[in-house]
Design a protein around this motif. Structure first.
Motif, PDB file in Angstrom:
ATOM      1  N   ALA A 150       0.855  -1.292  -0.004  1.00  0.00           N
ATOM      2  CA  ALA A 150      -0.156  -0.041  -0.067  1.00  0.00           C
ATOM      3  C   ALA A 150       0.853   1.054  -0.048  1.00  0.00           C
ATOM      4  N   LEU A 151       0.164   2.462  -0.061  1.00  0.00           N
ATOM      5  CA  LEU A 151       0.927   3.703  -0.021  1.00  0.00           C
ATOM      6  C   LEU A 151       1.336   3.786   1.433  1.00  0.00           C
ATOM      7  N   PRO A 152       2.876   4.238   1.463  1.00  0.00           N
ATOM      8  CA  PRO A 152       3.573   4.416   2.878  1.00  0.00           C
ATOM      9  C   PRO A 152       2.606   5.330   3.893  1.00  0.00           C
ATOM     10  N   ALA A 153       2.383   4.871   5.147  1.00  0.00           N
ATOM     11  CA  ALA A 153       1.652   5.681   5.914  1.00  0.00           C
ATOM     12  C   ALA A 153       2.747   5.740   7.110  1.00  0.00           C
ATOM     13  N   MET A 154       2.783   6.629   7.987  1.00  0.00           N
ATOM     14  CA  MET A 154       3.718   6.621   9.220  1.00  0.00           C
ATOM     15  C   MET A 154       2.898   7.221  10.312  1.00  0.00           C
ATOM     16  N   ALA A 155       3.203   6.915  11.626  1.00  0.00           N
ATOM     17  CA  ALA A 155       2.789   7.554  12.776  1.00  0.00           C
ATOM     18  C   ALA A 155       3.966   7.783  13.751  1.00  0.00           C
ATOM     19  N   GLY A 156       3.802   8.768  14.294  1.00  0.00           N
ATOM     20  CA  GLY A 156       4.743   9.123  15.613  1.00  0.00           C
ATOM     21  C   GLY A 156       4.108   8.689  16.868  1.00  0.00           C
ATOM     22  N   GLU A 157       4.977   7.779  17.578  1.00  0.00           N
ATOM     23  CA  GLU A 157       4.725   7.443  18.796  1.00  0.00           C
ATOM     24  C   GLU A 157       5.860   7.530  19.960  1.00  0.00           C
ATOM     25  N   PRO A 158       5.753   7.403  21.291  1.00  0.00           N
ATOM     26  CA  PRO A 158       6.540   7.435  22.116  1.00  0.00           C
ATOM     27  C   PRO A 158       7.485   6.386  22.031  1.00  0.00           C
ATOM     28  N   ALA A 159       8.823   6.572  21.934  1.00  0.00           N
ATOM     29  CA  ALA A 159       9.897   5.584  21.688  1.00  0.00           C
ATOM     30  C   ALA A 159       9.750   4.775  23.026  1.00  0.00           C
ATOM     31  N   PRO A 160      10.275   3.676  23.224  1.00  0.00           N
ATOM     32  CA  PRO A 160      10.454   3.042  24.333  1.00  0.00           C
ATOM     33  C   PRO A 160      11.673   3.407  25.087  1.00  0.00           C
ATOM     34  N   ARG A 161      11.612   3.767  26.363  1.00  0.00           N
ATOM     35  CA  ARG A 161      12.468   4.408  27.122  1.00  0.00           C
ATOM     36  C   ARG A 161      13.081   3.315  28.241  1.00  0.00           C
ATOM     37  N   LYS A 162      13.996   3.328  28.784  1.00  0.00           N
ATOM     38  CA  LYS A 162      14.580   2.764  29.949  1.00  0.00           C
ATOM     39  C   LYS A 162      14.160   3.307  31.255  1.00  0.00           C
ATOM     40  N   ARG A 163      13.954   4.525  31.335  1.00  0.00           N
ATOM     41  CA  ARG A 163      13.689   5.192  32.299  1.00  0.00           C
ATOM     42  C   ARG A 163      12.351   6.319  32.426  1.00  0.00           C
ATOM     43  N   ALA A 164      11.885   6.527  33.384  1.00  0.00           N
ATOM     44  CA  ALA A 164      10.751   7.442  33.229  1.00  0.00           C
ATOM     45  C   ALA A 164      11.160   8.956  32.852  1.00  0.00           C
ATOM     46  N   LEU A 165      10.181   9.623  32.396  1.00  0.00           N
ATOM     47  CA  LEU A 165      10.626  10.941  31.930  1.00  0.00           C
ATOM     48  C   LEU A 165       9.708  11.904  32.984  1.00  0.00           C
ATOM     49  N   PRO A 166      10.495  13.097  32.999  1.00  0.00           N
ATOM     50  CA  PRO A 166       9.439  14.047  33.750  1.00  0.00           C
ATOM     51  C   PRO A 166       8.344  14.244  33.344  1.00  0.00           C
ATOM     52  N   VAL A 167       7.142  14.654  33.819  1.00  0.00           N
ATOM     53  CA  VAL A 167       5.882  14.720  33.759  1.00  0.00           C
ATOM     54  C   VAL A 167       5.680  15.594  32.581  1.00  0.00           C
TER      55      VAL A 167
ATOM     56  N   ASP B 118       2.293  15.682  15.325  1.00  0.00           N
ATOM     57  CA  ASP B 118       2.368  15.002  14.185  1.00  0.00           C
ATOM     58  C   ASP B 118       1.015  14.495  13.444  1.00  0.00           C
ATOM     59  N   GLY B 119      -0.092  14.113  14.135  1.00  0.00           N
ATOM     60  CA  GLY B 119      -1.220  13.646  13.533  1.00  0.00           C
ATOM     61  C   GLY B 119      -1.667  14.976  12.606  1.00  0.00           C
ATOM     62  N   TRP B 120      -1.736  16.133  13.141  1.00  0.00           N
ATOM     63  CA  TRP B 120      -2.164  17.441  12.591  1.00  0.00           C
ATOM     64  C   TRP B 120      -1.530  17.462  11.117  1.00  0.00           C
ATOM     65  N   VAL B 121       0.048  17.485  11.364  1.00  0.00           N
ATOM     66  CA  VAL B 121       0.890  17.525  10.074  1.00  0.00           C
ATOM     67  C   VAL B 121       0.404  16.295   8.889  1.00  0.00           C
ATOM     68  N   ALA B 122       0.105  15.159   9.552  1.00  0.00           N
ATOM     69  CA  ALA B 122      -0.114  13.996   8.734  1.00  0.00           C
ATOM     70  C   ALA B 122      -1.628  14.419   7.684  1.00  0.00           C
ATOM     71  N   GLY B 123      -2.341  15.008   8.328  1.00  0.00           N
ATOM     72  CA  GLY B 123      -3.725  15.360   8.077  1.00  0.00           C
ATOM     73  C   GLY B 123      -3.839  16.595   7.326  1.00  0.00           C
ATOM     74  N   GLY B 124      -2.746  17.537   7.505  1.00  0.00           N
ATOM     75  CA  GLY B 124      -2.766  18.717   6.852  1.00  0.00           C
ATOM     76  C   GLY B 124      -3.480  20.093   7.726  1.00  0.00           C
TER      77      GLY B 124
ATOM     78  N   ALA C  69       9.087  18.113   5.396  1.00  0.00           N
ATOM     79  CA  ALA C  69      10.083  17.440   6.308  1.00  0.00           C
ATOM     80  C   ALA C  69       9.493  16.115   6.680  1.00  0.00           C
ATOM     81  N   ARG C  70       8.314  16.221   6.754  1.00  0.00           N
ATOM     82  CA  ARG C  70       7.413  14.805   7.322  1.00  0.00           C
ATOM     83  C   ARG C  70       7.292  13.707   5.971  1.00  0.00           C
ATOM     84  N   GLN C  71       7.171  14.499   4.830  1.00  0.00           N
ATOM     85  CA  GLN C  71       7.339  13.759   3.518  1.00  0.00           C
ATOM     86  C   GLN C  71       8.610  13.080   3.235  1.00  0.00           C
ATOM     87  N   ARG C  72       9.711  13.867   3.591  1.00  0.00           N
ATOM     88  CA  ARG C  72      11.011  13.220   3.335  1.00  0.00           C
ATOM     89  C   ARG C  72      11.297  12.337   4.288  1.00  0.00           C
ATOM     90  N   LEU C  73      10.889  12.381   5.610  1.00  0.00           N
ATOM     91  CA  LEU C  73      10.935  11.263   6.626  1.00  0.00           C
ATOM     92  C   LEU C  73      10.192  10.050   6.101  1.00  0.00           C
TER      93      LEU C  73
END
Length: 142
Positions: free
Chosen positions: A29-46, A59-65, A78-82
């Motif tokens: 299919a045509l490529p589609a991409m989603a942004g999601e939190p990367a797996p981390r070994k330690r907790a991030l500040p709130v 990122d969803g806004w940019v994908a939808g325009g 920039a998103r299309q290049r990635l």
């Protein structure tokens, strides 16, 4: 950013740095991409966790325009290049240097758009954007 809000630049940059991108479409299919939190070994500040979730929303806004801020041409390109670089990688391979470079450029655009989305009241707006993030099942913020 004003001098009183100078810490937000760091918070937003840390948030988008903790975002990872993956191809979500089927192989033929045509490529589609989603942004999601990367797996981390330690907790991030709130606030950084909120920035990660808000960056995924933007990122969803940019994908939808469209979104709560004007999505401009540099962010879309920039998103299309990635997306093109990620789609060209064979499944299961290590990320190419092109993907890493395009991801860095796109993350800078995301941080800029995220700042525009929260500029009127940073802490309140960041929390409301983070609350709007609906992750796919199995995706954690830490």
């Amino acid at each position: 950013m004003s001098e009183t809000n100078d810490h937000w630049k760091t918070v937003l940059q840390r948030g988008v740095a903790a975002l990872d991108f993956r191809i979500t479409s089927l192989p033929n299919a045509l490529p589609a991409m989603a942004g999601e939190p990367a797996p981390r070994k330690r907790a991030l500040p709130v606030m950084v966790q909120n920035a990660v979730a808000a960056a995924a929303v933007v990122d969803g806004w940019v994908a939808g325009g469209e979104g709560e801020v004007l999505i401009d041409r540099p962010a879309i390109l920039a998103r299309q290049r990635l997306l093109g670089a990620k789609a060209a990688e064979p499944p299961g391979s290590t990320p190419s240097p092109f993907s890493a470079g395009y991801a860095a450029a796109y993350k800078l655009e995301l941080a800029r758009l995220l700042w525009l989305a929260i500029i009127d009241h940073p802490s309140r707006r960041l929390e409301s954007l983070a609350a709007a993030y609906a992750p796919e099942p199995g995706v954690k913020l830490v």
